[in-house]
Write a protein that holds these residues in place. Structure first.
Motif, mmCIF file in Angstrom:
data_model
loop_
_atom_site.group_PDB
_atom_site.id
_atom_site.type_symbol
_atom_site.label_atom_id
_atom_site.label_comp_id
_atom_site.label_asym_id
_atom_site.label_seq_id
_atom_site.Cartn_x
_atom_site.Cartn_y
_atom_site.Cartn_z
ATOM 1 N N ASN A 177 0.800 -1.229 0.000
ATOM 2 C CA ASN A 177 0.000 0.000 0.000
ATOM 3 C C ASN A 177 0.830 1.275 0.000
ATOM 4 N N ARG A 178 2.147 1.128 -0.030
ATOM 5 C CA ARG A 178 2.990 2.321 0.098
ATOM 6 C C ARG A 178 2.809 3.326 -1.053
ATOM 7 N N ALA A 179 2.586 2.836 -2.284
ATOM 8 C CA ALA A 179 2.397 3.765 -3.406
ATOM 9 C C ALA A 179 1.181 4.655 -3.173
ATOM 10 N N GLU A 180 0.106 4.055 -2.649
ATOM 11 C CA GLU A 180 -1.083 4.851 -2.317
ATOM 12 C C GLU A 180 -0.794 5.799 -1.161
ATOM 13 N N ALA A 181 -0.033 5.309 -0.185
ATOM 14 C CA ALA A 181 0.323 6.161 0.953
ATOM 15 C C ALA A 181 1.130 7.376 0.499
ATOM 16 N N VAL A 182 2.035 7.164 -0.455
ATOM 17 C CA VAL A 182 2.838 8.270 -0.988
ATOM 18 C C VAL A 182 1.936 9.344 -1.591
ATOM 19 N N LYS A 183 0.925 8.923 -2.339
ATOM 20 C CA LYS A 183 0.007 9.891 -2.954
ATOM 21 C C LYS A 183 -0.745 10.683 -1.893
ATOM 22 N N ILE A 184 -1.132 9.994 -0.823
ATOM 23 C CA ILE A 184 -1.820 10.682 0.277
ATOM 24 C C ILE A 184 -0.899 11.704 0.926
ATOM 25 N N LEU A 185 0.303 11.277 1.268
ATOM 26 C CA LEU A 185 1.231 12.149 1.987
ATOM 27 C C LEU A 185 1.681 13.333 1.154
ATOM 28 N N ALA A 186 1.710 13.183 -0.164
ATOM 29 C CA ALA A 186 2.167 14.268 -1.029
ATOM 30 C C ALA A 186 1.204 15.454 -1.050
ATOM 31 N N ARG A 187 -0.023 15.247 -0.599
ATOM 32 C CA ARG A 187 -0.987 16.352 -0.595
ATOM 33 C C ARG A 187 -0.489 17.495 0.285
ATOM 34 N N PRO A 188 -0.798 18.723 -0.108
ATOM 35 C CA PRO A 188 -0.284 19.878 0.646
ATOM 36 C C PRO A 188 -0.753 19.955 2.095
ATOM 37 N N ASN A 189 -1.909 19.343 2.401
ATOM 38 C CA ASN A 189 -2.386 19.383 3.787
ATOM 39 C C ASN A 189 -1.678 18.368 4.682
ATOM 40 N N TYR A 190 -0.877 17.467 4.081
ATOM 41 C CA TYR A 190 -0.096 16.518 4.869
ATOM 42 C C TYR A 190 1.391 16.888 4.798
ATOM 43 N N VAL A 191 2.181 16.202 4.002
ATOM 44 C CA VAL A 191 3.612 16.528 3.918
ATOM 45 C C VAL A 191 3.887 17.593 2.863
ATOM 46 N N GLY A 192 3.186 17.488 1.737
ATOM 47 C CA GLY A 192 3.305 18.534 0.736
ATOM 48 C C GLY A 192 4.605 18.530 -0.038
ATOM 49 N N ALA A 193 5.249 17.383 -0.152
ATOM 50 C CA ALA A 193 6.444 17.254 -0.988
ATOM 51 C C ALA A 193 6.076 16.459 -2.236
ATOM 52 N N ASP A 194 6.926 16.524 -3.260
ATOM 53 C CA ASP A 194 6.661 15.780 -4.486
ATOM 54 C C ASP A 194 6.576 14.287 -4.200
#
Length: 454
Positions: free
Chosen positions: A299-316
């Motif tokens: 599930n890490r690829a999906e987790a990366v997409k979640i975390l990349a959102r600006p309201n979470y980590v906001g990195a590429d």
């Protein structure tokens, strides 16, 4: 969009238009359902984001708002004064606050958020100076890279009348202790604290001066030349690689294999007032942690997409994925497999072990944040004030009873005493046994020992 949909669903539930999830009878109804949790923009806040996005909080009858905080001090202060119900915290924060180092407040944790996840990065110039003396294997530097290679660089700076500076994120952070551990293992004194003398700089007798920089600001501070290196969590080591401004030289997995990192912290007063709510929060976080690790990190690829959102980590996404999906990039192009760089559930990562708490306390004592020697019993008693395996066990047993998880997912609660076996997988080979903290401290060539006081 997901946040808007979830907010609409929450309003519908409160209006009675949508059924509130049935709650298992093993844990009472939450005393407080509307909650606000804080976090810092790091990939290891993932259990909070996943528990929210996957609906695990809602399934516990909890309506959670997640809010990024400016820095670790603001985050802690807002938990203490009640603006936040709980937060993603440095493992040392509940301990430091409870013993009165810095802000005095009784903070507890019943959930360890992850293992590993940090790295030490140096500037390009420092890397080139270090690299010249490093042995190679297959044309690449041989890892792990010890601070022995940094020592001549620091000495060269001193001869030129320059100060060698490195950043870490907070005085009671894992990053501070890991950076100090790595430096001291290489013969460099990272400095002492002397709070009884009013000195909380941590720079007394230091060969390398360490100072606080918030995690997202690390790359920019390095690029500006204010510091020559830093220890931070992801994605801010990989960000230095992508920007071409620095090189991660070692991960904390190589400094101490499977070291505990962040915890979920709440005030003891809050936990006492809302015991069912607390257990339900931990239930949701346990499920999120398992989701992050299950099926070999599928599930890490999906987790990366979640975390990349600006309201979470906001990195590429590419930057986050560089360490979140089982690899780690050191020098540009030097990508190596590190499958356990981020661990959220494997190896009983979520269980709040007393021995983990005691390790942090030994490092506080080693570097003078605890001014006076303490008997071994004090370390255990302090760990028991802060780490709450009883709350964790209640949450885990409820998940087992509900058929959402199995007993094999957890420690054997009937026989678990809160201590991991003695651990020797540190970069200096010194063995840590949480049952004998003073014996452990007395092994280090650099650092305060039993009876020492600055």
């Amino acid at each position: 969009m997901m946040g808007i949909q979830r907010w609409c669903r929450r309003l519908a539930m409160l209006a009675g238009l949508v059924a509130i999830p049935a709650l298992a009878e093993t844990v009472g109804w939450p005393e407080k359902a509307e909650l606000k949790f804080g976090f810092i923009k790091l990939t290891d806040m993932a259990p909070l984001a996943v528990a929210y996005e996957k609906g695990y909080f809602e399934e516990e009858g909890l309506f959670v708002t997640l809010e990024a905080q400016a820095n670790w001090k603001v985050l802690l202060d807002r938990v203490i004064d009640g603006q936040l119900d709980g937060a993603h915290m440095l493992a040392g924060q509940p301990l430091g606050a409870t013993i009165g180092y810095g802000t005095q407040a009784h903070i507890i944790t019943a959930f360890s958020m992850d293992l590993n996840g940090n790295g030490i990065t140096v500037s390009n110039d420092v890397w080139q100076a270090m690299k010249a003396s490093l042995p190679e294997q297959d044309g690449k530097p041989l890892h792990p890279i010890k601070a022995d290679a940094l020592k001549p660089v620091v000495e060269a700076y001193r001869k030129e009348g320059k100060t060698f500076r490195m950043g870490m994120v907070f005085p009671v952070s894992t990053h501070n202790y890991e950076l100090r551990y790595w430096l001291a293992a290489g013969g460099l004194n990272p400095g002492f604290y002397a709070p009884h003398k009013g000195d909380t700089s941590g720079q007394l007798q230091a060969d390398v001066l360490l100072s606080v920089t918030p995690p997202p600001q690390m790359p920019a501070t390095l690029e500006a030349g204010t510091i020559h290196g830093y220890c931070v969590g992801e994605p801010w080591n990989q960000q230095a690689v992508f920007k071409g401004i620095g090189v991660p030289v070692i991960t904390d997995y190589e400094i101490w294999k499977n070291n505990p990192e962040k915890v979920f912290g709440v005030s003891k007063a809050w936990a006492d007032k809302y015991p069912n709510t607390h257990i339900r929060v931990v239930k949701a976080l346990i499920r999120a942690a398992k989701w992050l690790d299950e099926n070999d990190n599928a599930n890490r690829a999906e987790a990366v997409k979640i975390l990349a959102r600006p309201n979470y980590v906001g990195a590429d996404e590419e930057v986050i994925a560089n360490s979140m999906t089982g690899t780690f990039e050191y020098e540009k192009g030097d990508i190596r497999p590190v499958p356990d760089f981020n661990v959220f559930f494997r190896h009983n990562a979520t269980y709040p072990y007393y021995s983990d708490a005691i390790w942090y306390l030994t490092q506080m004592r080693r570097w003078g944040q605890i001014s006076e020697s303490k008997p071994d019993s004090w370390y255990l008693q302090t760990a028991q004030k802060v780490y709450r395996p009883d709350v964790y066990a209640a949450a885990a047993k409820a998940l087992i009873d509900e058929g959402k998880m199995s007993a094999a997912d957890f420690p054997d609660f009937e026989n678990e005493d809160g201590f991991k076996p003695p651990q020797s997988e540190f970069i200096d080979g010194i063995t840590y046994d949480g049952r004998h903290p003073n014996t452990y401290l007395n092994q280090f060539p650099i650092g305060l020992k039993d009876g020492d006081r600055l």
